[in-house]
Design a protein around this motif. Sequence first.
Motif, PDB file in Angstrom:
ATOM      1  N   VAL A 149       0.846  -1.200   0.000  1.00 43.29           N
ATOM      2  CA  VAL A 149       0.000   0.000   0.000  1.00 43.29           C
ATOM      3  C   VAL A 149       0.879   1.247   0.000  1.00 43.29           C
ATOM      4  O   VAL A 149       0.590   2.230  -0.704  1.00 43.29           O
ATOM      5  CB  VAL A 149      -0.949  -0.011   1.216  1.00 43.29           C
ATOM      6  CG1 VAL A 149      -1.736   1.291   1.281  1.00 43.29           C
ATOM      7  CG2 VAL A 149      -1.897  -1.201   1.150  1.00 43.29           C
ATOM      8  N   MET A 150       1.958   1.234   0.775  1.00 41.02           N
ATOM      9  CA  MET A 150       2.874   2.368   0.800  1.00 41.02           C
ATOM     10  C   MET A 150       3.483   2.625  -0.579  1.00 41.02           C
ATOM     11  O   MET A 150       3.802   3.755  -0.931  1.00 41.02           O
ATOM     12  CB  MET A 150       3.995   2.121   1.813  1.00 41.02           C
ATOM     13  CG  MET A 150       3.566   2.196   3.266  1.00 41.02           C
ATOM     14  SD  MET A 150       3.098   3.868   3.789  1.00 41.02           S
ATOM     15  CE  MET A 150       4.664   4.730   3.631  1.00 41.02           C
ATOM     16  N   ASN A 151       3.627   1.560  -1.354  1.00 42.21           N
ATOM     17  CA  ASN A 151       4.177   1.685  -2.709  1.00 42.21           C
ATOM     18  C   ASN A 151       3.082   1.812  -3.766  1.00 42.21           C
ATOM     19  O   ASN A 151       3.294   1.497  -4.942  1.00 42.21           O
ATOM     20  CB  ASN A 151       5.069   0.478  -3.015  1.00 42.21           C
ATOM     21  CG  ASN A 151       6.323   0.457  -2.157  1.00 42.21           C
ATOM     22  OD1 ASN A 151       6.960   1.487  -1.949  1.00 42.21           O
ATOM     23  ND2 ASN A 151       6.674  -0.712  -1.642  1.00 42.21           N
ATOM     24  N   ASN A 152       1.886   2.233  -3.313  1.00 37.87           N
ATOM     25  CA  ASN A 152       0.749   2.495  -4.204  1.00 37.87           C
ATOM     26  C   ASN A 152       0.240   1.241  -4.905  1.00 37.87           C
ATOM     27  O   ASN A 152      -0.274   1.305  -6.023  1.00 37.87           O
ATOM     28  CB  ASN A 152       1.120   3.557  -5.240  1.00 37.87           C
ATOM     29  CG  ASN A 152       1.445   4.890  -4.591  1.00 37.87           C
ATOM     30  OD1 ASN A 152       0.745   5.336  -3.684  1.00 37.87           O
ATOM     31  ND2 ASN A 152       2.528   5.524  -5.037  1.00 37.87           N
ATOM     32  N   LEU A 153       0.400   0.095  -4.257  1.00 41.36           N
ATOM     33  CA  LEU A 153      -0.188  -1.146  -4.745  1.00 41.36           C
ATOM     34  C   LEU A 153      -1.278  -1.557  -3.763  1.00 41.36           C
ATOM     35  O   LEU A 153      -1.157  -1.355  -2.553  1.00 41.36           O
ATOM     36  CB  LEU A 153       0.861  -2.255  -4.851  1.00 41.36           C
ATOM     37  CG  LEU A 153       2.045  -1.970  -5.798  1.00 41.36           C
ATOM     38  CD1 LEU A 153       3.108  -3.053  -5.643  1.00 41.36           C
ATOM     39  CD2 LEU A 153       1.568  -1.896  -7.234  1.00 41.36           C
ATOM     40  N   GLY A 154      -2.346  -2.133  -4.260  1.00 44.44           N
ATOM     41  CA  GLY A 154      -3.449  -2.494  -3.380  1.00 44.44           C
ATOM     42  C   GLY A 154      -3.104  -3.661  -2.481  1.00 44.44           C
ATOM     43  O   GLY A 154      -2.281  -4.503  -2.841  1.00 44.44           O
ATOM     44  N   PRO A 155      -3.714  -3.739  -1.287  1.00 43.00           N
ATOM     45  CA  PRO A 155      -3.490  -4.892  -0.408  1.00 43.00           C
ATOM     46  C   PRO A 155      -4.144  -6.141  -0.973  1.00 43.00           C
ATOM     47  O   PRO A 155      -5.050  -6.064  -1.807  1.00 43.00           O
ATOM     48  CB  PRO A 155      -4.158  -4.471   0.909  1.00 43.00           C
ATOM     49  CG  PRO A 155      -5.229  -3.509   0.493  1.00 43.00           C
ATOM     50  CD  PRO A 155      -4.677  -2.789  -0.713  1.00 43.00           C
ATOM     51  N   LYS A 156      -3.660  -7.281  -0.523  1.00 44.04           N
ATOM     52  CA  LYS A 156      -4.233  -8.546  -0.984  1.00 44.04           C
ATOM     53  C   LYS A 156      -5.667  -8.695  -0.492  1.00 44.04           C
ATOM     54  O   LYS A 156      -6.025  -8.225   0.588  1.00 44.04           O
ATOM     55  CB  LYS A 156      -3.399  -9.719  -0.471  1.00 44.04           C
ATOM     56  CG  LYS A 156      -2.040  -9.855  -1.148  1.00 44.04           C
ATOM     57  CD  LYS A 156      -1.343 -11.122  -0.700  1.00 44.04           C
ATOM     58  CE  LYS A 156      -0.009 -11.287  -1.409  1.00 44.04           C
ATOM     59  NZ  LYS A 156       0.699 -12.515  -0.981  1.00 44.04           N
ATOM     60  N   LYS A 157      -6.474  -9.369  -1.309  1.00 44.38           N
ATOM     61  CA  LYS A 157      -7.857  -9.653  -0.920  1.00 44.38           C
ATOM     62  C   LYS A 157      -7.871 -10.870  -0.009  1.00 44.38           C
ATOM     63  O   LYS A 157      -7.174 -11.846  -0.251  1.00 44.38           O
ATOM     64  CB  LYS A 157      -8.685  -9.924  -2.186  1.00 44.38           C
ATOM     65  CG  LYS A 157     -10.161 -10.154  -1.943  1.00 44.38           C
ATOM     66  CD  LYS A 157     -10.899 -10.238  -3.272  1.00 44.38           C
ATOM     67  CE  LYS A 157     -12.391 -10.426  -3.050  1.00 44.38           C
ATOM     68  NZ  LYS A 157     -12.752 -11.788  -2.683  1.00 44.38           N
ATOM     69  N   LEU A 158      -8.613 -10.782   1.067  1.00 47.81           N
ATOM     70  CA  LEU A 158      -8.721 -11.893   2.009  1.00 47.81           C
ATOM     71  C   LEU A 158     -10.038 -12.609   1.783  1.00 47.81           C
ATOM     72  O   LEU A 158     -11.103 -12.007   1.867  1.00 47.81           O
ATOM     73  CB  LEU A 158      -8.641 -11.386   3.450  1.00 47.81           C
ATOM     74  CG  LEU A 158      -7.386 -10.579   3.817  1.00 47.81           C
ATOM     75  CD1 LEU A 158      -7.415 -10.203   5.286  1.00 47.81           C
ATOM     76  CD2 LEU A 158      -6.130 -11.361   3.507  1.00 47.81           C
ATOM     77  N   ASP A 159      -9.947 -13.914   1.518  1.00 51.29           N
ATOM     78  CA  ASP A 159     -11.146 -14.680   1.195  1.00 51.29           C
ATOM     79  C   ASP A 159     -11.689 -15.481   2.370  1.00 51.29           C
ATOM     80  O   ASP A 159     -12.738 -16.099   2.266  1.00 51.29           O
ATOM     81  CB  ASP A 159     -10.853 -15.653   0.046  1.00 51.29           C
ATOM     82  CG  ASP A 159     -10.559 -14.923  -1.266  1.00 51.29           C
ATOM     83  OD1 ASP A 159     -11.032 -13.788  -1.416  1.00 51.29           O
ATOM     84  OD2 ASP A 159      -9.862 -15.493  -2.118  1.00 51.29           O
TER      85      ASP A 159
END
Length: 436
Positions: A177-187
């Motif tokens: 997130v700090m590097n402007n990438l989205g967090p992983k989706k938790l299923d």
Amino acid sequence: MVLEEEIEVYDVRLSSVGPGRATGSDVFHSPGGLDLAMKLHYLRVVYFFDSEAAQDLTIMKIKDAMFTLFNPYFITCGRFRRSESGRPFIKCNDCGARFIEANCNKTLHQWLATQDWPLYKFLVSHQVIGPDLSFSPPVLLQVTKFKCGGISLGLSWAHVLGDPLSASEFMNSWGQVMNNLGPKKLDNIPRPVPTSGQPGPEKDPVSAKRIDPVSDHWIPANNNKMDTFSFHLTSSQMNYLQAQIWGPSLAQTPPFESLCAMIWSCVARARPGSEPKIVTVCRPDPNNRANDIIGNNQMICKVEAGSECCIVDTNLSVLASMLADQGVDERKQIEEEIERDEGVSDFFVYGANLTFLDLEETNVYGLQLKGHKPTFVYYTLQGVGDEGAVLVYPWPKGSTKNNGVDGKFVTMILAEDEMVKVKSQLKLNGLLLEGN
């Protein structure tokens, strides 16, 4: 060595940070049996970044990223409650993780040079859950600024949320997130209350120990005062150890098992008359990590040498092979034992037997700031039972490398009165240098 009174962590400020969007009303997460078996344990991790990586990293930027991270990780911002039966569950009420800011009067280099591991308690919270469940955050984060511009990020992670791989994924996702990438989706969250299946034959697990009820203060009571000691093993030392155990043989166990065999033998020599004949090995399950990235899924394997076996006299290659090949995964028995009591009884795993925790595949250095990996990462545990625990994880790649074997970092948590004896044995076997 810097004395504790010379280290000053000051200007401590407390706040909370939670999901950027509301989770909703009446959302609950029910930890499974394995989660509840680990509820008296806590993982403490400290990441160190130099001034280049931390440049322009403000508290506001850190918190903004946390707001985004906690959207999928909303259960970590909830608070525990008990059902009518007494089983713990998490009310996902967005109360937030505790956020701690602090400053240190030393440079990052000065801090790391002390190698005084008990001092690390100043860089990460040691708060446990309870005695008031509704006010106890399962996650606490501490940002400490050093006078050189470097920082440390301390994570206090209640093990009931998930195993070390889950905690590592949590922090690595924050870096994304700090590097402007989205967090992983938790299923796999939130989870409903487990349905009670047909329990198997009653067979008490060896790797988990039932204790007297702790009520709502989730920490086991120790009979012995526990001590923590850590040391770095260079690649040359690891090569020497492998050669010492296996000679020129190509049929070697991996470095983790060889190292743990040596430590097992050293602990046995420090416990004359009560050497550990049974040990526990915990490591990630390679078959159970698809999208299930939060929860306690690690393998919990008992390794039993047999009552007639003398650990001190057993060849290290035999002990290493036992650790590698003879472990019996007891997760099913542990889960059945927890569910048999409807999740109410109290157990602990780390330190029920001498426990070896394999963090080799945990991506310890996966958290990055502006493309920079941590200078160093420190792992330890709180809530370890009297038999002790040993954590093994890689030294930063490229720091010391020889013949394809990376160095290792080891944290031992043992009874205070036997730690000196174990360290002496490690020195005799070449794993500790005289300065350590």
